[in-house]
Enzyme design. Structure first.
Site, PDB file in Angstrom:
ATOM      1  CB  SER A  35      43.524   2.613 142.128  1.00 39.33           C
ATOM      2  OG  SER A  35      43.145   3.666 141.262  1.00 39.33           O
ATOM      3  CG  ASP A 325      35.102   2.682 141.941  1.00 43.64           C
ATOM      4  OD1 ASP A 325      35.567   3.235 140.928  1.00 43.64           O
ATOM      5  OD2 ASP A 325      35.829   2.253 142.856  1.00 43.64           O
ATOM      6  CG  HIS A 328      38.861   2.508 140.209  1.00 40.42           C
ATOM      7  ND1 HIS A 328      38.384   2.998 141.405  1.00 40.42           N
ATOM      8  CD2 HIS A 328      40.179   2.833 140.144  1.00 40.42           C
ATOM      9  CE1 HIS A 328      39.379   3.599 142.050  1.00 40.42           C
ATOM     10  NE2 HIS A 328      40.472   3.518 141.315  1.00 40.42           N
TER      11      HIS A 328
END
Length: 350
Positions: A35, A325, A328
């Protein structure tokens, strides 16, 4: 008072010169990983780990939620732009793009994946071996599009960005008992390094010659880990950070060895641990106000579907936050970290 201004001007000139040189040297940016570098491949698979909805992407071009796990751009986007290519790297599974777009940059990364196949199974995401299979498919399409000679040139001259490993520890090893029953943490690090070596050798056999390998960040300082570190006043989890440092050291050793063993291969170990740790520990030095919590929702545990536009707690200005978040970084953090790495990337691969 004038010296900092002069130095910053000189640095800008140097970077611009390097960018100008880089334009002809790197025909494409090609991305593998998790990610930290996924630009939207998870949108097209059956997994709960997605980010193709607001408020993700609210600071991206057109305020679009593309599947990037951030409020805006991620490191490959900034690196592509710095090499004189397009300002975003498209996801291979995104139907909006075709081989004509992918010829100058493409992303095979999948949020939630790792070196370990068992890690990708946790949230049903794309395993690393499948990313390589997609890359083989891409090579075939590229040869059909530009011809064998041009395709071979693009394949060998492109810069390959590789970033993963965090999920292997935080999503797999420390959560489920299977790997812990098989390995202590140092043995698991060695297991992952062996998988990384196999992956790099596979790409080498496919014609890859220029690679930037990123280790893991100070994963004990992610908001999710700090939120659950109740016994230590929500400080960074030092055990996880020490594991990250040890693992990065082993990856660095692997890079040194493979640069010697693989003729024509040039691998840069682009270690971002220190710059990320500095930002977290001294956020005000980088223009941030909050490092221990994220912008989205309560900033303590939310990511993916728990970080949605209906949550009333999401901050109005992500530029004040190190993290978007609970897992991240914000676009601003991504920009700073990328800016820290880009001069070395340009000087190494230009």
């Amino acid at each position: 008072m004038g010296k900092p201004w002069i130095l910053s001007t000189l640095m800008l000139v140097i970077v611009l010169v390097l960018v100008a040189r880089a334009r002809a040297e790197v025909p494409a940016i090609i991305v593998f990983g998790d990610s930290s570098v996924d630009s939207g491949n998870n949108n097209r698979i059956s997994t709960v780990l997605k980010s193709n909805f607001r408020p993700y992407g609210r600071d991206f071009y057109g305020r679009r939620a593309t599947g990037r796990f951030s409020n805006g751009r991620i490191p490959p986007d900034f690196i592509s732009e710095a090499f004189g290519l397009k300002p975003t790297v498209p996801a291979y599974l995104d139907p909006m793009f075709s081989i004509s777009d992918f010829a100058t940059g493409v992303c095979f990364a999948s949020a939630g994946t790792g070196y370990d196949n068992a890690t990708s199974k946790v949230l049903n995401v794309i395993p690393l071996w499948r990313e390589v299979e997609y890359y083989k498919d891409y090579q075939n399409k590229l040869r059909a599009y530009v011809g064998n000679d041009k395709a071979s040139e693009i394949i060998s001259e492109s810069l390959y960005l590789v970033s993963l490993g965090t999920n292997d520890f935080l999503e797999n090893y420390y959560v489920f008992p299977t790997r812990r029953s098989q390995f202590n943490v140092k043995q698991y690090q060695d297991f992952l390094v062996g998988l990384s070596e196999n992956f790099i050798r596979d790409l080498y056999s496919l014609g890859v010659r220029k690679m930037s390998l990123t280790g893991v960040p100070p994963m004990g300082c992610l908001p999710l880990e700090r939120a659950t570190n109740i016994m230590d006043s929500h400080n960074c989890v030092s055990e996880y950070n020490n594991v990250a440092l040890e693992f990065n050291g082993k990856l660095g050793g692997l890079v040194t060895r493979l640069n010697d063993e693989l003729p024509g291969m040039q691998i840069l170990f682009a270690d971002a641990y220190d710059i990320v740790y500095q930002i977290i520990k001294e956020p005000s030095q980088y223009g941030f106000e909050v490092a221990e919590k994220a912008c989205c929702a309560t900033g303590t545990f939310e990511m993916s579907y728990l970080c949605n536009e209906h949550n009333p707690f999401t901050c109005p200005d992500a530029n004040k936050y190190v993290f978007w978040d609970a897992f991240h970084p914000t676009e601003k953090t991504n920009r700073i970290v990328s800016g820290h790495l880009i001069p070395t990337l340009l000087s190494t691969f230009s």
